[in-house]
Design an enzyme around this catalytic site. Sequence first.
Site, short mmCIF file in Angstrom:
data_model
loop_
_atom_site.label_atom_id
_atom_site.label_comp_id
_atom_site.label_asym_id
_atom_site.label_seq_id
_atom_site.Cartn_x
_atom_site.Cartn_y
_atom_site.Cartn_z
N LYS A 153 4.98 -10.02 6.58
CA LYS A 153 5.36 -10.53 5.24
C LYS A 153 6.03 -11.88 5.35
CE LYS A 153 5.98 -5.90 3.44
NZ LYS A 153 4.56 -5.75 3.04
N LYS A 174 -2.82 -7.33 4.15
CA LYS A 174 -2.98 -7.83 2.78
C LYS A 174 -2.00 -8.96 2.46
CE LYS A 174 0.73 -5.80 0.57
NZ LYS A 174 1.37 -5.32 1.78
N GLY A 219 0.83 -1.20 0.00
CA GLY A 219 0.00 0.00 0.00
C GLY A 219 0.86 1.25 0.00
N ASN A 220 2.00 1.17 0.71
CA ASN A 220 2.89 2.33 0.76
C ASN A 220 3.52 2.59 -0.61
OD1 ASN A 220 2.57 2.92 3.57
ND2 ASN A 220 3.72 1.07 4.00
N LYS A 258 -2.08 -3.11 13.41
CA LYS A 258 -1.91 -2.81 11.98
C LYS A 258 -1.84 -1.30 11.74
CE LYS A 258 -2.44 -3.31 7.46
NZ LYS A 258 -1.25 -3.66 6.70
P1 ADP Z 1 4.14 -2.49 2.38
O1 ADP Z 1 3.52 -1.17 2.23
O2 ADP Z 1 4.78 -2.99 1.13
O3 ADP Z 1 3.29 -3.51 3.07
P2 ADP Z 1 5.71 -2.17 4.83
O4 ADP Z 1 6.19 -0.80 5.08
O5 ADP Z 1 4.56 -2.69 5.61
O6 ADP Z 1 5.45 -2.27 3.27
O7 ADP Z 1 6.92 -3.22 5.02
C1 ADP Z 1 8.15 -3.10 4.31
C2 ADP Z 1 9.19 -2.40 5.17
O8 ADP Z 1 9.62 -3.25 6.24
C3 ADP Z 1 10.50 -2.09 4.49
O9 ADP Z 1 10.41 -0.94 3.70
C4 ADP Z 1 11.46 -1.90 5.68
O10 ADP Z 1 11.53 -0.54 6.07
C5 ADP Z 1 10.78 -2.66 6.81
N1 ADP Z 1 11.57 -3.75 7.43
C6 ADP Z 1 11.49 -4.09 8.74
N2 ADP Z 1 12.29 -5.10 9.05
C7 ADP Z 1 12.94 -5.45 7.90
C8 ADP Z 1 13.93 -6.45 7.58
N3 ADP Z 1 14.39 -7.29 8.50
N4 ADP Z 1 14.37 -6.54 6.31
C9 ADP Z 1 13.90 -5.68 5.36
N5 ADP Z 1 12.97 -4.71 5.61
C10 ADP Z 1 12.48 -4.58 6.86
MG MG Z 2 2.51 -3.35 5.12
#
Ligand code: ADP
Ligand code: MG
Length: 318
Positions: A272, A210, A11-12, A127
């Site tokens: 994720k 999601k 979403g970001n 969330k």
């Molecule tokens: P989306 O909008 O794609 O769901 P999120 O912001 O929820 O994205 O999750 C992705 C983010 O998670 C990355 O941009 C990063 O800043 C963060 N992140 C946290 N822990 C980790 C990790 N161990 N490895 C990589 N990214 C990480």
């Molecule tokens: Mg997210």
Amino acid sequence: MKKRIVIALGGNALGDNLEEQMTAAKITAGAIVDLVEAGHEIAIVHGNGPQVGMILTAFETAAKANSKFPVLPISVCVALSQGYIGYDLQNTIRMELDKRGMKQQVAAIISQVEVDPNDKAFQNPTKPIGGFMSKEEADALKAQGVSVMEDAGRGWRQVVASPKPQHIVEAGIIKGMLAAGQIPIAAGGGGIPVAMKDGQYHGMPAVIDKDFSAAKLAQLIEADMLIILTAVEKVAINFNKPDQQWLDTLTLAEAEKLIAENHFAKGSMLPKMEAAMAFVKSSSAKAGREPPSALITLLTKARDGVAGKTGTKIVANL
Ligand code: ADP
Ligand code: MG
């Protein structure tokens, strides 16, 4: 080899306003149509964190100014977000297909996802939704009874309950579209959270992650691959620390161990990883196909990721 793939879009990654979303959707469409052109069957699940927060805030603000405006339930805000993000995605993907002379059809399906009303997530909101705030703004909201949380070092955000998806109500329709060579956009924003009561679906006050809904969809439509596209090319251990190390392939057992060691931030990378693992665990290898796998990578690296060139891949065994 031709694969059935569920793509989860961050979403970001869709931007913070209509203009940004349109630009982002065009880049997204290119990456998705690349995979369709390579012969893969693609279903798309998109996030809605910033967008659902914006919709919620807009209606809350309107209701404060004029009592005629309703404060919408979160489930309805998710439905609205599916509509307006799906509208942009289906049109940008259609334009990209047209440009390449491809005949596939694409449409967003208003999708409902069943949750368990007794899910303990309802007692513990995790969330993040809406825009980023300073600590001061977050404290002010907290004083009004709104739950807030620091999001992976990027600032503070409102948080809502995020129960696990149990079933996707429209899964059969989505599967039918794939079988017909069409491109479904489904379970957007994690899906409209619903629970069955007295023979009817009722909206629930939650935003389903999601990534988990994409994993559930991948399981239900018997996908070969779940691809989670986000803001990083690979998952790291010791993320943002001097000894940070990017990961290539992980087995379920290795991923489990890294989760226990707290390498993945709650509300961003942890869901994720958990969603990737849930899909790999829930799917069995099919004759003549590659064993099911999940991949976490950047939107622009989707094609290289499917080709095994980049991203972090999660598999059952090596
Ligand atoms: P989306 O909008 O794609 O769901 P999120 O912001 O929820 O994205 O999750 C992705 C983010 O998670 C990355 O941009 C990063 O800043 C963060 N992140 C946290 N822990 C980790 C990790 N161990 N490895 C990589 N990214 C990480
Ligand atoms: Mg997210």
